[in-house]
Design an enzyme around this catalytic site. Structure first.
Site, mmCIF file in Angstrom:
data_model
loop_
_atom_site.group_PDB
_atom_site.id
_atom_site.type_symbol
_atom_site.label_atom_id
_atom_site.label_comp_id
_atom_site.label_asym_id
_atom_site.label_seq_id
_atom_site.Cartn_x
_atom_site.Cartn_y
_atom_site.Cartn_z
ATOM 1 N N ASP A 184 0.809 -1.220 0.000
ATOM 2 C CA ASP A 184 0.000 0.000 0.000
ATOM 3 C C ASP A 184 0.843 1.270 0.000
ATOM 4 O O ASP A 184 0.329 2.346 -0.231
ATOM 5 C CB ASP A 184 -1.017 0.009 1.161
ATOM 6 C CG ASP A 184 -0.391 0.215 2.529
ATOM 7 O OD1 ASP A 184 0.849 0.269 2.645
ATOM 8 O OD2 ASP A 184 -1.163 0.327 3.507
ATOM 9 N N ASP A 185 2.146 1.146 0.244
ATOM 10 C CA ASP A 185 2.996 2.335 0.353
ATOM 11 C C ASP A 185 3.518 2.817 -1.003
ATOM 12 O O ASP A 185 4.345 3.729 -1.042
ATOM 13 C CB ASP A 185 4.184 2.045 1.284
ATOM 14 C CG ASP A 185 3.731 1.809 2.719
ATOM 15 O OD1 ASP A 185 2.927 2.605 3.223
ATOM 16 O OD2 ASP A 185 4.179 0.824 3.326
ATOM 17 N N SER A 224 -1.857 4.196 2.088
ATOM 18 C CA SER A 224 -1.963 3.679 3.458
ATOM 19 C C SER A 224 -3.352 3.911 4.033
ATOM 20 O O SER A 224 -3.988 4.919 3.729
ATOM 21 C CB SER A 224 -0.959 4.426 4.347
ATOM 22 O OG SER A 224 0.107 3.603 4.643
ATOM 23 N N ASN A 254 4.893 -3.624 4.790
ATOM 24 C CA ASN A 254 4.405 -2.296 5.091
ATOM 25 C C ASN A 254 5.447 -1.502 5.874
ATOM 26 O O ASN A 254 6.254 -2.075 6.601
ATOM 27 C CB ASN A 254 3.117 -2.399 5.923
ATOM 28 C CG ASN A 254 2.452 -1.056 6.091
ATOM 29 O OD1 ASN A 254 2.065 -0.430 5.116
ATOM 30 N ND2 ASN A 254 2.337 -0.594 7.335
ATOM 31 N N SER A 308 4.384 -6.717 7.576
ATOM 32 C CA SER A 308 4.488 -5.346 8.058
ATOM 33 C C SER A 308 5.735 -5.238 8.918
ATOM 34 O O SER A 308 5.951 -6.060 9.813
ATOM 35 C CB SER A 308 3.242 -4.963 8.859
ATOM 36 O OG SER A 308 2.089 -5.104 8.056
#
Ligand SMILES: *[C@@H]1O[C@H](CO)[C@@H](O)[C@H](O)[C@H]1NC(C)=O
Ligand SMILES: *[C@@H]1O[C@H](CO)[C@@H](O)[C@H](O)[C@H]1NC(C)=O
Ligand SMILES: *[C@@H]1O[C@H](CO)[C@@H](O)[C@H](O)[C@H]1NC(C)=O
Ligand SMILES: *[C@@H]1O[C@H](CO)[C@@H](O)[C@H](O)[C@H]1NC(C)=O
Ligand SMILES: *[C@@H]1O[C@H](CO)[C@@H](O)[C@H](O)[C@H]1NC(C)=O
Length: 322
Positions: A25-26, A57, A132, A165
């Site tokens: 998502d970054d 994010s 993440n 993550s």
């Protein structure tokens, strides 16, 4: 002390290469995703990266598709010029793609549109999301995190998937990677590579699934490295519940505005489905361990909980049971 089922970090390389779709998502230009791509490729896998064009994010499983070309100011870290198409490949490496959507939409674009071109008629064996920039612990983050959102989107499609993550939350471009083994992105990438090897060991992916249908993993890596007293965090099985937080709200005394305060709340820590003996991923990954939780996308309450409710309400709500 917890009873820990720890697996050693050091591990042999994988025998046969898996078809792996890497997302996050970054953004496709983040240091962590590029390092993970490189580490998995170096371990002999067929790796395709399809990541969001910009930082996405906190989008959870939100599904938003692009309706225009890339708008000002362009892709994350100047990785894509404004006006470029809504998706595209890196000019140097045709296995690196951006897509201008949320993480859930991005992984879906990868599954439906890009992967068939790369893998042909062979299926995706595994989706890896992340690592993440920052940890994603507990059921509340399960719905909030875009890293996890992309993961359960893949699991819902029937593809085994793992959300990673990392404790180090620095948002940075792949161009800042020092290339040293102890760069935080490279350290996290080694954890990704090692866990994928552990999951794949002894499995012929063209005959067997890496994880059962409807099931994925949520993995939280602690902050570790030479600068820390945590240098080699072992893998430990955990559950999402246990020491997990949700948002609560307080009123700031000086501004009068609402502010978010982390709260360890009862609902988010009710262990309904998890393995009883496993510790919570939140306290585990706050220590020098990499927490490995097994989740499912079946949100039904289990029978032992649902049946008594159905029984109590049997005069008012029709049921096949009563
Ligand atoms: C979007 O990009 C494509 C490819 O560069 C171009 O052909 C098209 O005209 C662009 N569309 C808009 C609305 O700018
Ligand atoms: C997190 O990563 C950044 C960027 O590489 C680095 O400067 C920083 O020292 C790291 N923090 C910790 C606690 O390792
Ligand atoms: C894995 O299974 C495929 C399909 O059945 C087969 O062709 C291949 O030889 C097997 N690979 C190994 C290493 O056993
Ligand atoms: C507001 O003040 C009260 C009493 O002094 C204190 O307990 C509370 O933590 C403060 N809240 C915030 C958000 O600063
Ligand atoms: C690391 O060192 C700090 C400060 O000495 C200590 O509080 C912490 O428990 C240590 N962590 C581990 C995993 O040993």
């Amino acid at each position: 002390m917890w009873k820990l089922s720890a697996l050693l970090l050091a591990f042999v390389s994988c025998a046969a290469g898996l078809n792996i779709l890497v997302t996050n998502d970054d953004s496709w230009a983040s240091a962590n995703i590029r390092a993970a791509f490189d580490a998995l490729k170096a371990d002999g896998h067929n790796v395709l990266l399809v990541g969001p064009a910009i930082q996405q994010s906190g989008k959870g499983g939100t599904f938003v598709l692009p309706t225009t070309n890339i708008t000002h100011p362009g892709g994350e870290f100047d990785s894509i010029p404004a006006g470029a198409p809504f998706f595209g490949a890196d000019s140097q490496n045709g296995d690196l793609f951006y897509f201008n959507g949320t993480p859930s939409a991005t992984v879906t674009f990868g599954i439906d549109i890009i992967a068939p071109k790369k893998f042909g008629s062979t299926p995706i064996d595994l989706v890896v999301s992340g690592p993440n920039e920052g940890q994603n612990n507990g059921p509340f983050l399960y719905t909030l995190s875009g890293t996890i959102g992309a993961t359960y989107t893949a699991v819902e499609r029937g593809i085994p998937a793992i959300a990673f993550s990392a404790g180090n939350g620095t948002h940075r471009s792949f161009t800042t990677n020092t290339g040293e083994p102890n760069d935080p992105a490279n350290l996290a990438a080694q954890v990704v590579k090692n866990l994928v090897a552990i999951i794949a060991a002894g499995v012929n992916a063209s005959q067997e699934r890496l994880l059962p249908l409807g099931v994925g993993l949520n993995v939280n890596i602690p902050t570790f490295g030479p600068a820390s007293n945590c240098t080699a965090p072992p893998f430990v099985f955990t559950r999402l519940t246990g020491g997990a937080t949700v948002n609560s709200i307080a009123i700031d005394n000086t501004t009068g505005l609402p502010v978010e305060v982390d709260l360890v709340a009862t609902g988010v820590n009710s262990n309904i489905n998890g393995v009883r003996e496993d510790p919570g991923e939140t306290p585990t990954s706050a220590d020098c361990f990499t927490a490995v939780s097994i989740f499912s996308v079946d949100y039904d309450a289990p029978e032992r909980i649902a049946r008594p409710i159905q029984h109590r309400l049997r005069n008012s709500i029709r049921s096949t049971q009563f």
